[in-house]
Design an enzyme around this catalytic site. Structure first.
Site, PDB file in Angstrom:
ATOM      1  N   GLY A  22       0.822  -1.204   0.000  1.00 54.26           N
ATOM      2  CA  GLY A  22       0.000   0.000   0.000  1.00 54.26           C
ATOM      3  C   GLY A  22       0.854   1.250   0.000  1.00 54.26           C
ATOM      4  O   GLY A  22       1.989   1.240   0.480  1.00 54.26           O
TER       5      GLY A  22
ATOM      6  N   GLY B  61       0.599   5.788   0.322  1.00 54.42           N
ATOM      7  CA  GLY B  61      -0.161   7.000   0.576  1.00 54.42           C
ATOM      8  C   GLY B  61       0.699   8.205   0.265  1.00 54.42           C
ATOM      9  O   GLY B  61       1.803   8.075  -0.275  1.00 54.42           O
ATOM     10  N   ASN B  62       0.206   9.393   0.604  1.00 57.77           N
ATOM     11  CA  ASN B  62       0.959  10.611   0.322  1.00 57.77           C
ATOM     12  C   ASN B  62       2.259  10.692   1.118  1.00 57.77           C
ATOM     13  O   ASN B  62       3.287  11.138   0.608  1.00 57.77           O
ATOM     14  CB  ASN B  62       0.093  11.839   0.622  1.00 57.77           C
ATOM     15  CG  ASN B  62      -1.067  11.975  -0.346  1.00 57.77           C
ATOM     16  OD1 ASN B  62      -0.969  11.580  -1.499  1.00 57.77           O
ATOM     17  ND2 ASN B  62      -2.177  12.528   0.130  1.00 57.77           N
ATOM     18  N   PHE B  63       2.206  10.272   2.380  1.00 56.43           N
ATOM     19  CA  PHE B  63       3.374  10.411   3.247  1.00 56.43           C
ATOM     20  C   PHE B  63       3.788   9.090   3.884  1.00 56.43           C
ATOM     21  O   PHE B  63       4.586   9.078   4.813  1.00 56.43           O
ATOM     22  CB  PHE B  63       3.082  11.433   4.355  1.00 56.43           C
ATOM     23  CG  PHE B  63       2.626  12.760   3.829  1.00 56.43           C
ATOM     24  CD1 PHE B  63       3.508  13.603   3.183  1.00 56.43           C
ATOM     25  CD2 PHE B  63       1.303  13.153   3.963  1.00 56.43           C
ATOM     26  CE1 PHE B  63       3.087  14.831   2.686  1.00 56.43           C
ATOM     27  CE2 PHE B  63       0.869  14.377   3.472  1.00 56.43           C
ATOM     28  CZ  PHE B  63       1.768  15.222   2.823  1.00 56.43           C
TER      29      PHE B  63
ATOM     30  N   ASP C  44     -14.059   7.160   9.006  1.00 52.48           N
ATOM     31  CA  ASP C  44     -13.696   6.843   7.623  1.00 52.48           C
ATOM     32  C   ASP C  44     -14.068   5.401   7.289  1.00 52.48           C
ATOM     33  O   ASP C  44     -13.309   4.684   6.638  1.00 52.48           O
ATOM     34  CB  ASP C  44     -12.197   7.070   7.397  1.00 52.48           C
ATOM     35  CG  ASP C  44     -11.829   7.103   5.916  1.00 52.48           C
ATOM     36  OD1 ASP C  44     -12.727   7.359   5.085  1.00 52.48           O
ATOM     37  OD2 ASP C  44     -10.649   6.862   5.585  1.00 52.48           O
TER      38      ASP C  44
END
Length: 240
Positions: free
Chosen positions: A23, A25-27, A138
């Site tokens: 996986g 993500g942005n950071f 979420d």
């Protein structure tokens, strides 16, 4: 003459050998890893702290604090946290069968009996969180993982927070197709009601294999959510 043969050593984080990326993500990046002694598979979320703003770093620490407090059979378990000056490594349980979104994409909607079993596990975990003053914020099928035994594991606590029964939250977060009307309207909310609305959307996706509310833009989606416009497919049972 004896020739030396170079072997590639696995990348290690603590007692874990990194195997592959599962996986991004942005950071952060999530790696599948294996404990060197027990051979247990784990997921390691690797976060570059230097790329985060102070506010986002604070949210990461809150996510870790919440995961430390959670202990439920249908919630991804936190095993260990390692930290350096620039990096943070969050070691957690690995759910080997992917997420519900992938499952439905490959196999289609769930039978109602199967959806009932899966949804009971999800609702049980969410109820546990609410009773302990935690709201996820979420909930969506992409964050509902399936372990090797076919059990649901709620993951991704990045938007989660603590709440008080008499308190008020205002942050817009989560995925728009799962967002409650009060979020679209910019109203304050206590917390649990946001998760409960998302649970309803999740149940619809499990049974129907599609989202109840969709739109070509966020504005169109908002209008449909506020109007409560969604269709009931012909194949759904009447509950009789």
């Amino acid at each position: 003459m004896v020739m030396s043969v170079k072997t590639t050593q696995p990348v290690r984080v603590g007692f874990y050998d990194i195997e592959r990326t599962i996986g991004k993500g942005n950071f952060a990046v999530v790696k599948l890893a294996r404990h060197r002694i027990t051979k247990t598979e784990v997921a390691i979320k690797i976060i570059d702290k230097m790329s985060l703003t102070p506010d986002n770093l604070k949210k990461v620490y809150r996510e870790v604090e919440i995961m430390k407090r959670l202990s439920h059979p249908n919630i991804i378990r936190l095993y260990q946290v390692m930290e350096t000056q620039s990096m943070l490594y969050i070691v957690s349980e690995y759910a080997s069968q992917g997420d519900i979104f992938e499952y439905i994409s490959h196999n289609g909607r769930l039978r109602e009996s199967e959806a009932q079993r899966k949804f009971f596990q999800i609702a049980s975990a969410v109820d546990y969180c609410h009773r302990h003053g935690i709201v996820h914020r979420d909930l969506k099928v992409e964050n509902l993982l399936i372990d090797g035994c076919g059990q649901i594991k709620i993951a991704d606590w990045g938007f989660s927070t603590f709440f008080q029964p008499d308190g008020a939250l205002t942050t817009w977060c989560g995925s728009p197709p799962y967002a409650a009307p009060e979020v679209f309207e910019g109203k304050v909310y206590t917390g649990p009601e946001i998760d409960i609305w998302s649970l309803g959307v999740v149940l619809y996706v499990l049974v129907c294999g599609a989202l109840p509310f969709e739109g070509s833009s966020v504005q169109v989606l908002r209008d449909r959510v506020l109007a409560g416009r969604f269709r009931i497919p012909f194949f759904m049972s009447t509950g009789k």
